[in-house]
Structure formats: C-alpha cells, structure tokens
Design a protein around this motif. Structure first.
Motif, PDB file in Angstrom:
ATOM      1  N   TYR A  53       0.837  -1.194   0.000  1.00 37.61           N
ATOM      2  CA  TYR A  53       0.000   0.000   0.000  1.00 37.61           C
ATOM      3  C   TYR A  53       0.879   1.253   0.000  1.00 37.61           C
ATOM      4  O   TYR A  53       1.879   1.322   0.721  1.00 37.61           O
ATOM      5  CB  TYR A  53      -0.923   0.020   1.216  1.00 37.61           C
ATOM      6  CG  TYR A  53      -2.144  -0.853   1.051  1.00 37.61           C
ATOM      7  CD1 TYR A  53      -3.197  -0.459   0.228  1.00 37.61           C
ATOM      8  CD2 TYR A  53      -2.241  -2.077   1.701  1.00 37.61           C
ATOM      9  CE1 TYR A  53      -4.306  -1.258   0.056  1.00 37.61           C
ATOM     10  CE2 TYR A  53      -3.349  -2.896   1.537  1.00 37.61           C
ATOM     11  CZ  TYR A  53      -4.381  -2.475   0.715  1.00 37.61           C
ATOM     12  OH  TYR A  53      -5.485  -3.278   0.533  1.00 37.61           O
ATOM     13  N   PRO A  55       2.122   4.947   0.861  1.00 37.24           N
ATOM     14  CA  PRO A  55       2.065   5.639   2.154  1.00 37.24           C
ATOM     15  C   PRO A  55       0.801   6.495   2.280  1.00 37.24           C
ATOM     16  O   PRO A  55       0.429   7.226   1.364  1.00 37.24           O
ATOM     17  CB  PRO A  55       3.330   6.510   2.139  1.00 37.24           C
ATOM     18  CG  PRO A  55       4.268   5.792   1.219  1.00 37.24           C
ATOM     19  CD  PRO A  55       3.397   5.197   0.153  1.00 37.24           C
ATOM     20  N   ASP A  56       0.118   6.363   3.416  1.00 38.04           N
ATOM     21  CA  ASP A  56      -1.074   7.154   3.732  1.00 38.04           C
ATOM     22  C   ASP A  56      -2.194   6.956   2.721  1.00 38.04           C
ATOM     23  O   ASP A  56      -2.981   7.869   2.458  1.00 38.04           O
ATOM     24  CB  ASP A  56      -0.721   8.645   3.832  1.00 38.04           C
ATOM     25  CG  ASP A  56       0.346   8.915   4.881  1.00 38.04           C
ATOM     26  OD1 ASP A  56       0.289   8.279   5.950  1.00 38.04           O
ATOM     27  OD2 ASP A  56       1.239   9.738   4.626  1.00 38.04           O
ATOM     28  N   SER A  57      -2.281   5.774   2.127  1.00 36.66           N
ATOM     29  CA  SER A  57      -3.337   5.517   1.142  1.00 36.66           C
ATOM     30  C   SER A  57      -3.911   4.122   1.340  1.00 36.66           C
ATOM     31  O   SER A  57      -3.183   3.166   1.604  1.00 36.66           O
ATOM     32  CB  SER A  57      -2.790   5.645  -0.284  1.00 36.66           C
ATOM     33  OG  SER A  57      -3.781   5.271  -1.225  1.00 36.66           O
ATOM     34  N   ASP A  58      -5.238   4.024   1.194  1.00 36.83           N
ATOM     35  CA  ASP A  58      -5.909   2.730   1.230  1.00 36.83           C
ATOM     36  C   ASP A  58      -6.373   2.304  -0.153  1.00 36.83           C
ATOM     37  O   ASP A  58      -6.970   1.236  -0.312  1.00 36.83           O
ATOM     38  CB  ASP A  58      -7.133   2.784   2.156  1.00 36.83           C
ATOM     39  CG  ASP A  58      -6.746   3.038   3.605  1.00 36.83           C
ATOM     40  OD1 ASP A  58      -5.645   2.610   3.999  1.00 36.83           O
ATOM     41  OD2 ASP A  58      -7.538   3.670   4.323  1.00 36.83           O
ATOM     42  N   THR A 174     -11.886   1.180  10.925  1.00 34.96           N
ATOM     43  CA  THR A 174     -11.211   2.316  11.543  1.00 34.96           C
ATOM     44  C   THR A 174     -12.060   2.832  12.693  1.00 34.96           C
ATOM     45  O   THR A 174     -13.241   3.153  12.503  1.00 34.96           O
ATOM     46  CB  THR A 174     -10.978   3.449  10.524  1.00 34.96           C
ATOM     47  OG1 THR A 174     -10.192   2.947   9.441  1.00 34.96           O
ATOM     48  CG2 THR A 174     -10.251   4.623  11.173  1.00 34.96           C
ATOM     49  N   SER A 178      -9.759   6.880  16.755  1.00 33.59           N
ATOM     50  CA  SER A 178      -8.364   6.827  16.340  1.00 33.59           C
ATOM     51  C   SER A 178      -7.988   8.123  15.634  1.00 33.59           C
ATOM     52  O   SER A 178      -8.840   8.948  15.275  1.00 33.59           O
ATOM     53  CB  SER A 178      -8.131   5.643  15.405  1.00 33.59           C
ATOM     54  OG  SER A 178      -8.830   5.834  14.190  1.00 33.59           O
ATOM     55  N   LYS A 180      -6.808   8.509  12.629  1.00 34.52           N
ATOM     56  CA  LYS A 180      -7.354   8.520  11.269  1.00 34.52           C
ATOM     57  C   LYS A 180      -8.859   8.766  11.291  1.00 34.52           C
ATOM     58  O   LYS A 180      -9.396   9.505  10.461  1.00 34.52           O
ATOM     59  CB  LYS A 180      -7.042   7.185  10.597  1.00 34.52           C
ATOM     60  CG  LYS A 180      -7.403   7.120   9.129  1.00 34.52           C
ATOM     61  CD  LYS A 180      -6.939   5.808   8.536  1.00 34.52           C
ATOM     62  CE  LYS A 180      -7.297   5.725   7.063  1.00 34.52           C
ATOM     63  NZ  LYS A 180      -6.839   4.438   6.470  1.00 34.52           N
ATOM     64  N   LEU A 183      -9.583  12.465  11.997  1.00 34.22           N
ATOM     65  CA  LEU A 183      -9.348  13.287  10.807  1.00 34.22           C
ATOM     66  C   LEU A 183     -10.513  13.187   9.827  1.00 34.22           C
ATOM     67  O   LEU A 183     -10.934  14.195   9.247  1.00 34.22           O
ATOM     68  CB  LEU A 183      -8.049  12.854  10.117  1.00 34.22           C
ATOM     69  CG  LEU A 183      -6.742  13.240  10.802  1.00 34.22           C
ATOM     70  CD1 LEU A 183      -5.554  12.711  10.003  1.00 34.22           C
ATOM     71  CD2 LEU A 183      -6.628  14.769  10.938  1.00 34.22           C
ATOM     72  N   SER A 187     -12.910  16.223   8.664  1.00 36.01           N
ATOM     73  CA  SER A 187     -13.105  16.525   7.243  1.00 36.01           C
ATOM     74  C   SER A 187     -14.595  16.568   6.894  1.00 36.01           C
ATOM     75  O   SER A 187     -15.051  17.483   6.194  1.00 36.01           O
ATOM     76  CB  SER A 187     -12.394  15.469   6.393  1.00 36.01           C
ATOM     77  OG  SER A 187     -12.643  15.663   5.024  1.00 36.01           O
TER      78      SER A 187
END
Length: 203
Positions: A53, A55-58, A174, A178, A180, A183, A187
């Motif tokens: 994966y 970085p910082d991406s699903d 998630t 948490s 994430k 955030l 958003s």
C-alpha cells in the motif's frame, strides 16, 4: 567365537583405527564445506519484488523492489512476464504512471545496498460504473523475474508472481476515536459547514 573376534582385532586393529580416522576426517571436511556454503548463502543479497500500500493511502498500491539481504546487490535486472504493454514515460513527463516502471527497469540497476527500496505507483483504485478497477494500465497478474550478481561471480535469480487482488480485496475497520478516524470526522464536519455557508457572489 569371542576368542576369534579378539584375535581378528589384534591382527587388523591398526587398519580399522586408520579407516575410522580417515572417515572422521572426511565427515569433518564435508561439515566445514557445508557450513561455508550456508554462510555464503546467508551473506548473499536477496532482491524481493512485492506490492505494498502506498504511504497514507488505502486505495493505491506501489510496486516495491528491495534488497532484503545483508550485502550489496549489483547489476540488478528486473523483467516482467508478460512484458508490460505500456509506453515508457517520455522526457516531457507525459504518460501513465506505470510508464515510469517501464523506464526505470528497461536497463539494469547498477547496485542496491542492504535495505534499499525502489518504489513506483502500480495500482490506483477507481470505480467506473460502480466497479472497482485499476486506473493504471497494469496487468492484474504478472510475474516479476529478478536477477543480480551477488558475492563473487555468481548470478542469483528469483521469480515473484504478483496478483493485485491479493491486496485490493483486503478489508479493515477504523475506530472513530483513532487519529485517522478523527481526521475523517473533522473533514466531514468541515464539508458540512462549507455546504451550509452561503456562497458570496461577485458584483
């Protein structure tokens, strides 16, 4: 009977001892050679090709080629089977991101140190018609064949079958508490506020 056996050992005992000594020496030499070969194998570089994966991406995957061994790998050749049917990215930077993979591995890599990684975008999720697909023109399945020169003049070879579904069909949860999750909550709240605030029109 026992007297005959003892008499035989009295006559041939020296030869038996000599044979036993030679056999022990041969076993010791074989053991030393095997230990040396095992140590040499463990000291060789090991080039691994895998999907990971981004970085910082699903929703995006990188193709990562890395040296997982303890020594420097030299003259690394990376080939794809079937070959990637994608033109390499031009000098102007135009083309699909997967084209950078083609361009990066069109010639052998001079060297890779222990722990060094080479990463390129391989998969970017999008949903045409509501169906999950790759926005990059990369094959779903491909075999990555790697060759490099290790210690001495020996060539080392590996083969890695890659299937993007092994990664894209992963599931996870998630927690809203948490980092994430918070955030994402912030958003969503900001988007709701932005929609609620009337837009100003210019005069």
């Amino acid at each position: 009977m026992w007297s005959d056996v003892l008499e035989w050992f009295d006559v041939h005992g020296g030869g038996v001892s000599a044979f036993a000594a030679i056999l022990t020496a041969v076993v010791a030499i074989i053991t030393l050679i095997a230990a040396g070969q095992d140590s040499r194998r463990r000291s060789q570089p090991m080039i691994v090709a895998e999907l990971r994966y981004a970085p910082d991406s699903d929703t995006a995957l990188d193709l990562v080629v890395r040296n997982a061994g303890p020594t420097v790998a030299r003259h690394i050749s990376v080939e794809f089977e079937p070959p990637l049917d994608v033109p390499p990215v031009g000098a102007d930077g135009e083309g699909a991101a997967i084209g950078y993979v083609v361009r990066r591995y069109e010639n052998p890599i001079p060297m890779m140190g222990p722990g060094q990684e080479l990463s390129n975008t391989w998969y970017v999720a999008h949903y045409p018609g509501g169906k999950l697909a790759n926005a990059e023109p990369a094959p779903e399945r491909v075999t990555v064949r790697v060759k490099c020169r290790g210690i001495g003049r020996r060539w080392l070879r590996w083969s890695y079958p890659i299937d993007d579904k092994a990664m894209t069909f992963a599931t996870s949860t998630t927690s809203s508490s948490s980092f994430k999750g918070r955030l994402a909550s912030i958003s969503n709240s900001l988007e709701s506020i932005a929609r609620a605030v009337p837009k100003r029109t210019g005069r």
